[in-house]
Design an enzyme around this catalytic site. Sequence first.
Site, PDB file in Angstrom:
ATOM      1  N   CYS A   1     -37.448   1.831 -30.436  1.00  0.00           N
ATOM      2  CA  CYS A   1     -37.095   0.417 -30.600  1.00  0.00           C
ATOM      3  C   CYS A   1     -35.978   0.281 -31.628  1.00  0.00           C
ATOM      4  CB  CYS A   1     -38.298  -0.390 -31.040  1.00  0.00           C
ATOM      5  SG  CYS A   1     -37.872  -2.096 -31.385  1.00  0.00           S
ATOM      6  N   LEU A   2     -34.838  -0.217 -31.192  1.00  0.00           N
ATOM      7  CA  LEU A   2     -33.682  -0.374 -32.073  1.00  0.00           C
ATOM      8  C   LEU A   2     -33.319  -1.838 -32.269  1.00  0.00           C
ATOM      9  CD1 LEU A   2     -31.511   2.340 -30.295  1.00  0.00           C
ATOM     10  CD2 LEU A   2     -32.531   2.582 -32.540  1.00  0.00           C
TER      11      LEU A   2
END
Lengths: 174, 426
Positions: A119-120
């Site tokens: 998750c960025l």
Amino acid sequence: MEGWDPTTKSTLTQIPLLTVKAGPRDGAAWTQRLKEEYKALIAYTSMNKSKDNDWFRISAANPEGTRWTGKCWYVHNLLKYEFDLQFDIPVTYPATAPELELPELDGKTHKMYRGGKICLTVHFKPLWAKNSPRFGIAHALCLGLAPWLAAEIPILVDSGMIKHKDDAVSTSES
Amino acid sequence: MELELKAVLSDLQNLNTSLSDPSHQASIDQIRLRVENLTRLAMSEPTRRSKVKDMSAEVVDSNPYSRLMALQRMGIVDNYERIREFSVAIVGIGGVGSVAAEMLTRCGIGRLLLYDYDTVELANMNRLFFRPEQVGMTKTDAAVQTLSEINPDVVLESFTLNITTVQGFETFISSLTNKSFNQKKEGTGVDLVLSCVDNYEARMVVNQACNELNQTWMESGVSEDAVSGHIQLLIPGETACFACAPPLVVASGVDERTLKREGVCAASLPTTMGVVAGLLVQNTLKFLLKFGQVSPYLGYNALKDFFPTMAMKPNPQCSNGPCLERQKEYMLIKPARDAAAKAKMEEELSTIEIPIHADNEWNISVVDDCEVDAVNAQSSDALPEGLVHELPTADVYKHPTVSNETVDTVDDLEDLKRQLEALNAD
């Protein structure tokens, strides 16, 4: 960039910025971009080595340079945890960032999308959007993957979700 | 199955008559009863309806289209049966996409193209459409299974792929341009693309494809907190594309130690997803069957039941190349478009030429729209003496000149590759 630690900041400033705005469907311009990607990766890798902070290996898995595979590792409590790293260059690159995948950790943490995509969204995507097309793969690793590993691996190790390879072997033998 | 059971019954009958020993009579009777029971069970099994050749407006229980064809009798739609000529592509078969697909299937759409790379999970069960026994199937396969049972008349094509990869994108483009369903159709092979994806990257990819193909599409989205959503109509060159107005980017520099641990799990509600899917398909039907007003943008705020609408013009400095090309093309056909609009207006005017008022006590006169426009244009362009605009007027975006600067010491791709591999080696 307020709030980032000074080390990351100074490292970032030493990775060369990219200039060619081209994606994998742009023919010759993409080759040009690919050259810049390599230059940035070479600069970042050698900088890490000189600072004794080597933490990943990455290389193109196809001649077009649209798929990349390698390894990354993180040291926690003096133990080294190593993971496979892979990603595709999206067709809308560099408008959108590559989605970095650690397939071995798929399903082990909720800070991850299907297929092991880390998750960025919060810590990296806004930075990428602001700096497109100047950021490249090296920047994604430095500002996307490195902080993710630093935040997640200690928690995954402490909660027992991942085990060091020596421990895993000894438990399976006993 | 019924035939097989009938055969068993007649075999039993034969066996009964050929056997002289009456001691087996009771057990044969028992088997006969069981087979009869099975036959009854088989009869009550759901049967798939056969395909319907023409949509009929006949009001009988067995006609799946009678209520839809009634739209014509009510004066809403001119020719409902045209829906069978239309192809719609749905990208993302999740909470919104799957429901939209079911709605269009029940409406008797001609052809549906479905794109997704995900599989059905138990965590999807808080939304509509997918059933627990479909867990583990790909979303496209599960959707085709359900949809073909609901309406076998719809031509379903499914693509299990990730459109953001180079290979997936090529398949996506070629499937959109394939005209095997309706060879006479102009432009691409589909009439509308519906984007029902859940992330920015995939939306940008749909935007890229539709701008390149000059394909009209509709965007849909539900917020992470599940209490608001929107739909948007995107006509390349005419309305804003998805890259024209990038989402608000707030770089909230985060220290890795304070990185949030709330998780990436977004909330979702079957209600909000259903409402947004309903709005999306309603707009689709209006667009395809040409009735009512097609909304350029419609928002939905569930907490206040607020439905804002607006229209967005394309950004002349959009970062997407094909978008700028489409904008140019749209400007080129402007005179023809204006003439057509004027002709239509005049036609409408000529039908009502009877004076509405016999006398005009206050000398009220109607001023031509063009004159008002001219006055407004003048007032906005030319400033009174002594005033100047603070900001310069928009001009063409200057592309950074890069080609010359990139030539430095090493400029061979193979050489660079070798350098990186050398670094990787130790």
